[in-house]
Write an enzyme that holds these catalytic residues in place. Structure first.
Site, PDB file in Angstrom:
ATOM      1  N   GLY A  13       0.978  -1.403  -0.274  1.00 25.42           N
ATOM      2  CA  GLY A  13       0.054   0.329  -0.008  1.00 25.42           C
ATOM      3  C   GLY A  13       0.859   1.309  -0.307  1.00 25.42           C
ATOM      4  O   GLY A  13       0.052   1.924  -0.017  1.00 25.42           O
ATOM      5  N   SER A  14       1.605   1.255  -0.950  1.00 25.64           N
ATOM      6  CA  SER A  14       2.865   2.385  -0.443  1.00 25.64           C
ATOM      7  C   SER A  14       2.357   3.302  -1.299  1.00 25.64           C
ATOM      8  O   SER A  14       2.237   4.689  -1.642  1.00 25.64           O
ATOM      9  CB  SER A  14       3.958   2.317  -1.163  1.00 25.64           C
ATOM     10  OG  SER A  14       4.371   1.884  -2.616  1.00 25.64           O
ATOM     11  N   ASN A  15       1.899   2.651  -2.559  1.00 19.73           N
ATOM     12  CA  ASN A  15       0.942   3.723  -3.445  1.00 19.73           C
ATOM     13  C   ASN A  15      -0.285   4.868  -2.993  1.00 19.73           C
ATOM     14  O   ASN A  15      -0.281   5.891  -3.543  1.00 19.73           O
ATOM     15  CB  ASN A  15       0.581   3.029  -4.643  1.00 19.73           C
ATOM     16  CG  ASN A  15       2.323   3.010  -6.221  1.00 19.73           C
ATOM     17  OD1 ASN A  15       2.326   3.899  -6.093  1.00 19.73           O
ATOM     18  ND2 ASN A  15       1.980   1.960  -6.279  1.00 19.73           N
ATOM     19  N   MET A  91      -3.771  -7.386  -6.994  1.00 22.15           N
ATOM     20  CA  MET A  91      -2.674  -8.891  -7.342  1.00 22.15           C
ATOM     21  C   MET A  91      -3.872  -9.778  -7.983  1.00 22.15           C
ATOM     22  O   MET A  91      -3.327 -10.702  -7.578  1.00 22.15           O
ATOM     23  CB  MET A  91      -1.794  -9.047  -6.225  1.00 22.15           C
ATOM     24  CG  MET A  91      -0.845  -8.496  -6.148  1.00 22.15           C
ATOM     25  SD  MET A  91      -0.172  -7.813  -6.722  1.00 22.15           S
ATOM     26  CE  MET A  91       1.540  -8.534  -7.856  1.00 22.15           C
ATOM     27  N   ARG A  92      -5.532  -9.278  -8.603  1.00 22.44           N
ATOM     28  CA  ARG A  92      -6.137 -10.769  -8.793  1.00 22.44           C
ATOM     29  C   ARG A  92      -6.888  -9.977  -9.632  1.00 22.44           C
ATOM     30  O   ARG A  92      -6.644  -8.649  -9.853  1.00 22.44           O
ATOM     31  CB  ARG A  92      -7.426 -10.752  -7.703  1.00 22.44           C
ATOM     32  CG  ARG A  92      -6.971 -11.593  -6.842  1.00 22.44           C
ATOM     33  CD  ARG A  92      -7.718 -11.851  -5.939  1.00 22.44           C
ATOM     34  NE  ARG A  92      -9.945 -11.996  -6.458  1.00 22.44           N
ATOM     35  CZ  ARG A  92      -9.625 -13.495  -6.586  1.00 22.44           C
ATOM     36  NH1 ARG A  92      -9.246 -14.299  -5.899  1.00 22.44           N
ATOM     37  NH2 ARG A  92     -11.090 -13.578  -7.180  1.00 22.44           N
ATOM     38  N   LEU A  93      -6.634 -10.752 -10.828  1.00 26.61           N
ATOM     39  CA  LEU A  93      -7.223 -10.549 -12.412  1.00 26.61           C
ATOM     40  C   LEU A  93      -8.632 -10.024 -11.669  1.00 26.61           C
ATOM     41  O   LEU A  93      -9.582 -10.579 -10.954  1.00 26.61           O
ATOM     42  CB  LEU A  93      -7.781 -11.720 -13.119  1.00 26.61           C
ATOM     43  CG  LEU A  93      -6.628 -11.720 -13.789  1.00 26.61           C
ATOM     44  CD1 LEU A  93      -6.629 -13.259 -14.744  1.00 26.61           C
ATOM     45  CD2 LEU A  93      -5.916 -11.099 -14.581  1.00 26.61           C
ATOM     46  N   ASN A 108      -4.642   1.811 -12.915  1.00 29.28           N
ATOM     47  CA  ASN A 108      -3.478   0.907 -13.008  1.00 29.28           C
ATOM     48  C   ASN A 108      -2.012   1.287 -13.265  1.00 29.28           C
ATOM     49  O   ASN A 108      -2.140   1.883 -14.119  1.00 29.28           O
ATOM     50  CB  ASN A 108      -4.285  -0.256 -13.191  1.00 29.28           C
ATOM     51  CG  ASN A 108      -3.566  -1.684 -12.878  1.00 29.28           C
ATOM     52  OD1 ASN A 108      -2.753  -1.423 -11.155  1.00 29.28           O
ATOM     53  ND2 ASN A 108      -2.296  -2.453 -13.614  1.00 29.28           N
ATOM     54  N   HIS A 110       1.886  -0.353 -13.204  1.00 28.33           N
ATOM     55  CA  HIS A 110       2.423  -1.305 -13.637  1.00 28.33           C
ATOM     56  C   HIS A 110       4.170  -0.531 -13.784  1.00 28.33           C
ATOM     57  O   HIS A 110       4.600   0.064 -13.932  1.00 28.33           O
ATOM     58  CB  HIS A 110       2.089  -1.729 -15.217  1.00 28.33           C
ATOM     59  CG  HIS A 110       2.747  -3.209 -15.403  1.00 28.33           C
ATOM     60  ND1 HIS A 110       1.928  -4.068 -14.566  1.00 28.33           N
ATOM     61  CD2 HIS A 110       3.604  -3.196 -15.924  1.00 28.33           C
ATOM     62  CE1 HIS A 110       2.879  -5.532 -15.696  1.00 28.33           C
ATOM     63  NE2 HIS A 110       3.659  -4.743 -16.002  1.00 28.33           N
TER      64      HIS A 110
HETATM   65  C1  GRF Z   1       3.277  -1.411  -7.313  1.00 26.04           C
HETATM   66  O1  GRF Z   1       4.508  -1.890  -7.682  1.00 26.04           O
HETATM   67  C2  GRF Z   1       2.233  -1.606  -8.511  1.00 26.04           C
HETATM   68  O2  GRF Z   1       3.376  -1.047  -9.761  1.00 26.04           O
HETATM   69  C3  GRF Z   1       2.450  -2.566  -9.031  1.00 26.04           C
HETATM   70  O3  GRF Z   1       1.952  -3.072  -7.548  1.00 26.04           O
HETATM   71  C4  GRF Z   1       3.325  -3.023  -6.692  1.00 26.04           C
HETATM   72  C5  GRF Z   1       2.231  -1.239  -5.395  1.00 26.04           C
HETATM   73  O4  GRF Z   1       3.152  -1.516  -4.652  1.00 26.04           O
HETATM   74  N1  GRF Z   1       0.923  -2.857  -9.835  1.00 26.04           N
HETATM   75  P1  GRF Z   1       2.351  -1.231  -3.662  1.00 26.04           P
HETATM   76  O5  GRF Z   1       1.461  -2.139  -2.074  1.00 26.04           O
HETATM   77  O6  GRF Z   1       1.577   0.464  -3.494  1.00 26.04           O
HETATM   78  O7  GRF Z   1       3.163  -0.234  -2.206  1.00 26.04           O
END
Ligand code: GRF
Length: 224
Positions: A13-15, A91-93, A108, A110
């Protein structure tokens, strides 16, 4: 009026945290209406709790099918009144039903320069392939994984001598800037998609000078 977002995440969840910080700082004109996580105990739940953001965990293992699970998510997102679904390490489709429920309103991030290295391990795959430049991509989501129109990309050189972790860290740092920037453009209604092309309409913020060691396009604006 700020854009109401639902953040879907499975892990760290850093994003998500980068969004919370910018919302708090007033540089991102969004309201985090909901954090929805599919893994009990994931760190993102703790981060949401700390930031005072509404959060729920729906454990996908407790549902009979992907469709049933996605229907439960759709209901929660609608209940929260979110206008945009932001995938941040989810992390799921997603089922086609979920994607049509929020058509054109799911984004999203990536960890590679799409369309190169789609899938679950973009950064590792790019390094293993031996590419000299990689990066990250924010894109709209369609029915095909890592396929939708590109909003913004950041490129970084790959130093063959550095570890995968170090490369991932450099990419992650850029993710925390380009993802909030993309969302801000959405909040300002400045993204116009024509077929695969995402056009950025002019705004009033000044663009930043490029950082040494990375290229971001379209350029980041003041506050990012
Ligand atoms: C990131 O590397 C993003 O590109 C990918 O999943 C990771 C999520 O990182 N989709 P975080 O959980 O936000 O730290």
């Amino acid at each position: 009026m700020s854009l109401k977002i639902a953040i879907l995440a499975s892990g760290n969840g850093s994003n998500a945290e980068a969004f919370f910080e910018r919302i708090k700082a007033g540089t991102l004109d969004c309201e985090a209406a909901l954090v929805l996580c599919n893994r009990p105990g994931a760190r993102v739940l703790e981060r949401a709790e700390k930031a005072g953001v509404p959060h729920i965990c729906l454990d996908h293992k407790e549902y009979a099918s992907r469709e049933e699970f996605d229907r439960a998510m759709i209901a929660e997102i609608k209940k929260a009144g979110a206008e945009i679904v932001v995938l941040a390490g989810y992390m799921r489709l997603l089922s086609n039903e979920f994607i049509s429920a929020f058509a054109g309103k799911i984004i999203n991030i990536h960890p590679a320069l799409l369309p190169a290295f789609p899938g679950l391990s973009g950064a590792a795959d790019a390094k293993a392939w031996g590419v000299k430049i990689t990066g990250c991509t924010v894109h709209f989501v369609d029915e095909i994984m890592d396929n939708g129109p590109v909003i913004i990309q950041a490129a970084v050189p790959v130093n063959a001598a550095e570890s995968l972790e170090a490369l991932q860290m450099r990419i992650h740092k850029l993710e925390h800037r380009i993802y909030p920037q993309a969302l801000q453009w959405l909040a300002e209604k400045r993204l116009k998609t024509v077929e695969r092309q995402v056009h950025l309409l002019p705004g009033s913020r000044q663009t930043l000078a490029p950082d040494a060691g990375s290229l971001v396009w379209p350029p980041l604006e003041e506050g990012f």
